[in-house]
Design an enzyme around this catalytic site. Structure first.
Site, PDB file in Angstrom:
ATOM      1  N   GLU A   1       4.171  -0.796   4.982  1.00 49.03           N
ATOM      2  CA  GLU A   1       3.117  -1.198   4.038  1.00 49.03           C
ATOM      3  C   GLU A   1       2.549   0.093   3.471  1.00 49.03           C
ATOM      4  O   GLU A   1       1.841   0.817   4.164  1.00 49.03           O
ATOM      5  CB  GLU A   1       2.014  -1.982   4.755  1.00 49.03           C
TER       6      GLU A   1
ATOM      7  N   CYS B   1      -5.907  -0.934   0.281  1.00 46.70           N
ATOM      8  CA  CYS B   1      -4.561  -0.836  -0.298  1.00 46.70           C
ATOM      9  C   CYS B   1      -4.371  -1.866  -1.395  1.00 46.70           C
ATOM     10  O   CYS B   1      -3.534  -1.696  -2.271  1.00 46.70           O
ATOM     11  CB  CYS B   1      -3.523  -1.041   0.800  1.00 46.70           C
TER      12      CYS B   1
END
Ligand code: NAP
Length: 525
Positions: free
Chosen positions: A257, A294
């Site tokens: 990720e 994020c």
């Protein structure tokens, strides 16, 4: 000297033998605790987790493991206030922003405790119906999924010390796979404390959960073929991890990720309500956790004829954001996590300003109750490009992630151009789309699905009940293709796939029959 936090591995607390790295309060600059992983016997820790933790977890059914998650949730709930105090001190976040991490973690744990019950008393998962292998139906192929016989190593990012732990550990433990977590050093305290509370409560079998704080040195070398590695962090570190010998030679399964230039897109001809929803969401996304998410919106695409009005509306909202010491009740946005992050945001802003103009200047925000020479606080900045032609030339806007309260407004000519510009992010975690017309929104959602893990559509009817562009819900997939890392997490029971091995069992129907339980209680959805 501040307290040196211990590491929990091989079933006991172990202190590193070095002086340790000091964790700081990013607002006051004071020293909080130290972490250290020097001199630890990592090989024994991994072996203990694999053998003792793995065996004990696999001896339980999915339902029993779901019960363990429910017990962990109880422990977390009892200590919630302590977690808020640690987040305030070590992450410098206001209460609402700490909640995104802490309550997000608790919600995710609770979700897996609940949906794990549906898997019942089994210890394996049936994967689809059996298939005949020849003319005679007696000999068939049945796919099954079994928990991998290794450890799940988590290397996590600094911005979600609580959620980053449990959004990964809940599906891993439910799958029957022991966890070793290495939190990012800057904010390791909260992760360490949560693990400590679970260990102290005696909820999990020995070896099921370990925490190693400090340097990542030597960790990847421990990985064996049946282990899995889940990494969250920057694209640069992700590149090192992908090319590590343990991954390339031992085929260790890896989930990445990484960073992402997420977009918000306003469709042409949208109502006033839809425009207002975009404005509100962009301002919120830029400022929640000081933009250190994020999933935060980095690029805002709007029809060129509306760009000036929208720039003004977003700027007006940003101007109201009070920045500074989160202990002051009037403050809405706290600090970045460290001086290093502050420098990185300032450098990134300077870089983007070589291609974009400033529409709202973060420097116009005087800090409340915080010394700018010490506090890692920065006001929100909205950048903008003048026209679509300029935006086509502006490569940095689509490429450089400033991990702070910064976004860029991109005026577009027509929807096709907007989609092309969004795709220049080379794969993102999430895009949100604002508008009114269901057909156009559905078409746009499908077009964006090719380069996003999640597409969040906001229409006026869901204006007050949607879950937020940047909020990661355990029911939905989290991850994205390309530069977002190519990973997949969450998505309900889909998350269990990563921790299971699939095998085809070819046998007579008599042998297969005991493996096939009722699909409702068995199949991973
Ligand atoms: P980072 O510098 O890449 O660090 C991430 C983790 O990797 C930390 O635990 C770090 O440990 C460790 N690490 C550093 N070098 C390593 C190496 N050579 N081998 C193994 N591990 C190593 O990222 P960050 O600054 O913590 O996080 C910010 C970035 O994460 C942003 O770009 C953000 O977009 C991304 N992020 C993505 C997601 C997502 O779900 N896609 C979520 C959150 C954040 P130390 O801290 O000890 O150096």
């Amino acid at each position: 000297m501040t307290e040196l936090l211990s590491n929990y591995m091989a079933g006991r607390w172990q202190a590193g033998t070095g002086a340790g790295t000091v964790l700081l309060d990013p607002v006051l600059g004071t020293e909080l605790v130290r972490v250290d992983a020097t001199g630890l016997d990592l090989a024994s820790a991994f072996a203990y987790a694999r053998q003792t933790g793995g065996r004990a977890l696999r001896a339980l059914s999915y339902r029993q493991r779901a019960d363990l998650l429910a017990k962990i949730l109880e422990v977390m709930q009892a200590q919630r206030e302590t977690y808020y105090e640690i987040a305030l001190a070590n992450s410098g976040t206001v209460k609402n922003d700490s909640a995104v991490d802490i309550d997000g973690a608790l919600f995710t744990l609770g979700h897996y405790a609940k949906i794990g019950q549906s898997l019942g008393e089994q210890q394996h998962l049936v994967d689809g119906p059996a298939a005949r292998l020849g003319k005679d139906p007696l000999f068939q192929s049945q796919h099954v999924r079994v928990p991998t016989h290794g450890v799940a190593l988590f290397i996590n990012a600094f911005n979600f010390p609580a959620w980053g732990l449990w959004e990964k550990a809940a599906p891993a433990l439910l799958s029957g796979v022991p966890v070793i977590v290495k939190p990012a050093t800057a904010t390791a305290w909260l992760t360490q404390r949560m693990v400590k509370d679970v260990v102290d409560a005696g909820v999990l079998p020995p070896g099921a959960l370990s925490v190693i704080c400090g340097s990542s040195q030597g960790l990847l070398e421990q990985l064996q073929p049946f282990d899995v590695l889940s990494f969250t962090g920057s694209a640069d570190t992700a590149e090192l991890i992908r090319s590590h010998a343990a991954v390339t030679r031992r085929s260790v399964r890896v989930n990445i990720e990484a960073d992402s230039l997420n977009s918000a897109l306003l469709l042409p001809g949208s109502s006033r309500e839809a425009v207002d929803l975009l404005v509100k969401e962009v301002a919120r996304e830029m400022t929640v956790k000081s933009g250190q998410k994020c999933t935060a919106i980095r690029r805002v695409l709007v029809p060129q004829e509306q760009a000036a009005d929208i720039a003004q509306a977003i700027s007006a909202r940003l101007a109201k954001t009070t920045v500074g010491n989160p202990r002051n009740e009037s403050v809405r946005m706290g600090a970045l996590v460290s001086r290093a992050q502050l420098r990185s945001v300032q450098e990134g802003l300077a870089l983007l300003q070589s291609q974009a103009q400033v529409l709202h200047d973060g420097a116009s925000h005087a800090l409340v109750d915080a010394d700018p020479r010490i506090a890692c606080c920065v006001g929100p900045t909205l950048l903008g490009l003048k026209d679509a032609t300029a935006s086509e030339a502006a490569g940095l806007i689509h490429d450089h992630e400033v991990f702070g309260p910064v976004a860029t407004l991109l005026p577009y000519r027509d929807p096709d151009q907007a989609l092309d510009l969004i795709a220049r992010g080379q794969g993102s975690l999430v895009a949100s789309v604002y508008g009114d017309e269901p057909q156009a929104l559905a078409r746009t959602a499908l077009a964006l699905s090719a380069c996003h893990g999640r597409v969040h559509i906001i229409t006026p009817d869901v204006g007050s009940l949607h879950t937020g562009h940047g909020n990661v819900m355990p029911q939905s997939l989290h991850g994205g293709p390309g530069r977002a890392g190519g990973g997949e997490e969450l998505g309900g029971l889909r998350a269990l796939d990563f921790y299971h091995r699939r095998a085809a069992i070819q046998a007579s129907t008599g042998v297969l029959q005991p493996l096939q339980a009722p699909p409702a209680a068995q199949t991973v959805a």
